[in-house]
Write an enzyme that holds these catalytic residues in place. Structure first.
Site, PDB file in Angstrom:
ATOM      1  CD  GLU A  48      -2.726   1.250   2.478  1.00 17.76           C
ATOM      2  OE1 GLU A  48      -2.709   0.334   3.317  1.00 17.76           O
ATOM      3  OE2 GLU A  48      -3.440   2.264   2.578  1.00 17.76           O
TER       4      GLU A  48
ATOM      5  NE  ARG B 180       4.493  -8.088  11.026  1.00 16.17           N
ATOM      6  CZ  ARG B 180       3.955  -7.289  10.108  1.00 16.17           C
ATOM      7  NH1 ARG B 180       2.985  -7.701   9.335  1.00 16.17           N
ATOM      8  NH2 ARG B 180       4.392  -6.053   9.964  1.00 16.17           N
TER       9      ARG B 180
ATOM     10  CE  LYS C 137       3.282  -0.009   4.601  1.00 16.99           C
ATOM     11  NZ  LYS C 137       2.519  -0.032   3.373  1.00 16.99           N
TER      12      LYS C 137
HETATM   13  P1  ATP Z   1       3.024  -2.362   7.887  1.00 13.47           P
HETATM   14  O1  ATP Z   1       2.489  -3.216   8.979  1.00 13.47           O
HETATM   15  O2  ATP Z   1       4.472  -2.054   8.011  1.00 13.47           O
HETATM   16  O3  ATP Z   1       2.211  -1.148   7.591  1.00 13.47           O
HETATM   17  P2  ATP Z   1       1.720  -3.644   5.793  1.00 13.47           P
HETATM   18  O4  ATP Z   1       1.545  -5.116   5.774  1.00 13.47           O
HETATM   19  O5  ATP Z   1       0.543  -2.837   6.118  1.00 13.47           O
HETATM   20  O6  ATP Z   1       2.973  -3.300   6.639  1.00 13.47           O
HETATM   21  P3  ATP Z   1       1.799  -3.437   2.993  1.00 13.47           P
HETATM   22  O7  ATP Z   1       2.169  -2.290   2.170  1.00 13.47           O
HETATM   23  O8  ATP Z   1       0.402  -3.894   2.980  1.00 13.47           O
HETATM   24  O9  ATP Z   1       2.259  -3.085   4.450  1.00 13.47           O
HETATM   25  O10 ATP Z   1       2.784  -4.642   2.739  1.00 13.47           O
HETATM   26  C1  ATP Z   1       3.047  -5.181   1.468  1.00 13.47           C
HETATM   27  C2  ATP Z   1       3.449  -6.592   1.650  1.00 13.47           C
HETATM   28  O11 ATP Z   1       4.578  -6.704   2.516  1.00 13.47           O
HETATM   29  C3  ATP Z   1       2.352  -7.423   2.256  1.00 13.47           C
HETATM   30  O12 ATP Z   1       2.176  -8.562   1.466  1.00 13.47           O
HETATM   31  C4  ATP Z   1       2.832  -7.757   3.618  1.00 13.47           C
HETATM   32  O13 ATP Z   1       2.389  -9.019   3.997  1.00 13.47           O
HETATM   33  C5  ATP Z   1       4.349  -7.708   3.465  1.00 13.47           C
HETATM   34  N1  ATP Z   1       4.977  -7.342   4.738  1.00 13.47           N
HETATM   35  C6  ATP Z   1       4.750  -6.234   5.465  1.00 13.47           C
HETATM   36  N2  ATP Z   1       5.462  -6.267   6.606  1.00 13.47           N
HETATM   37  C7  ATP Z   1       6.157  -7.429   6.600  1.00 13.47           C
HETATM   38  C8  ATP Z   1       7.070  -8.052   7.503  1.00 13.47           C
HETATM   39  N3  ATP Z   1       7.411  -7.489   8.662  1.00 13.47           N
HETATM   40  N4  ATP Z   1       7.585  -9.248   7.152  1.00 13.47           N
HETATM   41  C9  ATP Z   1       7.250  -9.826   5.987  1.00 13.47           C
HETATM   42  N5  ATP Z   1       6.404  -9.300   5.096  1.00 13.47           N
HETATM   43  C10 ATP Z   1       5.853  -8.109   5.394  1.00 13.47           C
HETATM   44 MG    MG Z   2      -1.147  -3.779   4.756  1.00 18.19          MG
END
Ligand code: ATP
Ligand code: MG
Length: 574
Positions: free
Chosen positions: A51, A276, A286
């Site tokens: 995102e 994760r 984020k």
């Molecule tokens: P955050 O919690 O940091 O906001 P998010 O999952 O909301 O992360 P996205 O932009 O939706 O952020 O993430 C894109 C991809 O990265 C998703 O498929 C998510 O599963 C993966 N991702 C995010 N954080 C991690 C992590 N700590 N380890 C592995 N994969 C991750």
């Molecule tokens: Mg997300």
């Protein structure tokens, strides 16, 4: 500095974890099984769906390496898809930064760049199809009422009084929502599933909400925006993704993912969840990283202490080291915390062989070598990297006045301190043995200078004919040839392993995470160091000329990591 008799050699370039070969994982087993049974006609299509509401962090790198890595390994494709369904938090700045970071990590989406916002029309049509099938309805409860009606883990939810609106009524209302004829928050489109489901996500989840906000790509065309769960599975379906890999927190969303695709009878990818990345002394979210930036706890998204890819890059981490790290941590189904020293270890392994070694003194203490002629200087030969002979040697100047590291001298050395002290002899790396005779102090009693003599028979730092040994080798620079530079030392951004242990994670910010030293003395060859180049400062660590603040003639160095490899030690003990 601590540790004794350090010679600058970094002996940690082994493979302590013993898993440097491309690791296999449970997801690859699933894919191989699917290839055997021809489940997706031999196709492998994955995607990385960020995102655009912040910069990528090292957790995302795990997902990028996994998704693009799988596509590379099985001759498939990996899509980069911006999951841009929330205009309140998203921006073009983030889109651009994410693209740059994925490319920098070494991956290429070729022509497969997508935006969920490009599917807004199709998603809208799918919503109409769900309404027509009697599987979605417009609810006019308030957000608060919807929450109250949802129930809890122990209690079923309650059905909304609007749940049994007719298809015609729902179609008309949904159209009004889309046309901007209804107020923000006045109603939502919900899936009609089961308010008593044991999976709360299945209790008539919201599919669309009204949000009058211009979108960075679709402008003011829409005032309704799809929810993540709804848009995500359908985007995967539109793109004919085969394996939709996501993190474990989406395990309960899989039922909804499957329900939507089945209800619409469309192509159905398989969602697979993995753990994760959690990293000690680090926050990977984020939302919280934005807070650090906005509250100015750090200088920006690319502050070298940030776990963002842009921060790590600026600090001096290489893409190869990050890929290596992602490979070593592997992919599991259970959450765990990875020790940040593993990340540092991956970097050291690379820089140990690739970074030229130089001498720099961070906390200078002046030494006058009394028996060395005042007007004389000479060049001594130094090895650029003992790990790689092809990197050759260089000449560095030596003269009567030099600097050593302040803590390489002690006036009253304790038992295990082998470095310089009154009456003691040590080796200056590549130069000579010197012996300390006098300690000069200012009025406050602070040591400001040492008086030493050198032994001309030890040129090159070699053992003299009488076979005399010394127990320490120090780095040094010649005063009149040295350059001044700023060096920034970094430590973990948080002082506890798990900063999330309390409600306010900012309480655990490490006040010493950045120490800027303005008066460091470096060997003259570093004067024109280009921005963005790695060096090993002998005995001190790996350094990187800051890509933004460093200019040739005026270098500024970031310490990427120290030389001591705690990860290698951890593995040795295991
Ligand atoms: P955050 O919690 O940091 O906001 P998010 O999952 O909301 O992360 P996205 O932009 O939706 O952020 O993430 C894109 C991809 O990265 C998703 O498929 C998510 O599963 C993966 N991702 C995010 N954080 C991690 C992590 N700590 N380890 C592995 N994969 C991750
Ligand atoms: Mg997300």
């Amino acid at each position: 500095m601590s540790g004794e008799n350090k010679t600058g050699e970094d002996k940690t370039h082994t493979d302590p974890a013993g898993k440097e070969k491309a690791s296999s994982n449970f997801i690859k087993h699933i894919i191989e099984d699917d290839l055997k049974t021809d489940k997706y006609d031999g196709r492998v299509v994955t995607r990385f769906p960020p995102e655009p509401n912040g910069y990528l962090h090292i957790g995302h790198a795990k997902s990028i390496c996994l998704n693009f890595g799988i596509a590379n390994q099985y001759q498939g494709t990996c899509h980069l898809r911006f999951d841009d369904t929330n205009p309140l938090k998203e921006s073009v700045e983030y889109v651009d930064a994410i693209k740059e970071d994925v490319r920098w990590l070494g991956f290429d989406w070729t022509k497969h760049l997508y935006y969920t916002s490009d599917y807004f029309d199709r998603l809208y049509e799918c919503a109409i199809a769900l309404i027509e099938k009697g599987k979605a309805y417009v609810d006019s409860l308030t957000a608060e009422e919807i929450r109250d009606f949802r129930g809890t883990l122990n209690e079923p939810g309650k059905e909304s009084p609007y749940r049994n609106r007719t298809v015609t009524e729902n179609l008309a209302l949904f159209e009004k929502m889309a046309k901007g004829e209804l107020e923000d928050g006045s109603c939502v489109l919900r899936a009609k599933i089961d308010m008593a489901s044991s999976n709360i996500i299945m209790r008539d989840p919201t599919l669309y909400r009204i949000r009058r906000k211009d979108h960075h790509r679709t402008g003011n065309k829409w005032c309704i925006y799809p929810m993540y769960d709804y848009a995500h599975c359908l985007s995967d379906s539109f793109e004919k993704i085969t394996h939709s890999i996501c993190t474990l927190e989406f395990v309960n969303n899989r039922e909804l993912y499957d329900w939507i695709l089945d209800a619409l009878e469309v192509y159905h990818p398989q969602q697979i969840e993995f753990a994760r990345l959690n990293l000690s002394y680090t926050i990977l979210s984020k939302r919280r990283l934005i807070q650090l930036v906005e509250e100015k706890h750090v200088s920006g998204w690319d502050d070298p202490r940030m776990p963002t890819l842009s921060g790590l890059r600026r600090r001096g981490y290489t893409a190869a080291a990050i890929r290596k790290f992602c490979d070593m941590i592997g992919v599991a189904r259970r959450d765990s915390m990875v020790d940040i020293s593993l990340l540092e270890h991956c970097l050291r392994e690379e820089l140990n062989v690739s970074a030229p070694r130089v001498m720099g003194v961070l906390h200078p203490l002046k030494i006058v070598i009394e028996n060395y002629p005042e007007d004389q200087s000479e060049m001594v030969e130094a090895i650029n990297n003992p790990e790689d002979e092809s990197m050759g040697t260089r000449k560095i100047p030596f003269s009567r006045v030099i600097y050593i590291e302040r803590d390489d001298f002690m006036e009253n050395p304790p038992k295990k301190f082998y470095r310089l002290g009154p009456g003691r002899e040590v080796r200056l790396r590549y130069a000579y043995f010197i012996t300390c005779h006098d300690v000069i102090k200012d009025e406050s009693g602070e040591i400001i200078e040492l008086r030493c003599t050198y032994d001309p028979e030890t040129r090159g730092g070699n053992t003299p004919p009488d076979g005399r040994k010394v127990k320490a080798t120090l780095h040094w620079v010649s005063e009149k040839h040295s350059i001044n530079a700023e060096v920034r030392l970094y430590d973990h951004l948080f002082s506890v392993e798990n900063p999330m242990q309390s409600d306010d994670f900012t309480e655990h910010l490490n006040p010493d995470s950045l120490v800027a030293l303005g008066n460091c003395k470096l060997e003259p060859g570093l004067k024109n160091a280009m921005p963005g180049v790695h060096y090993q400062f002998e005995r001190l660590g790996y350094f990187f000329s800051d890509p933004l603040d460093s200019t040739p003639g005026n270098p500024v160095f970031n310490r990427v990591s120290t030389l001591r490899d705690t990860w290698a030690k951890i593995k040795k003990k295991m």
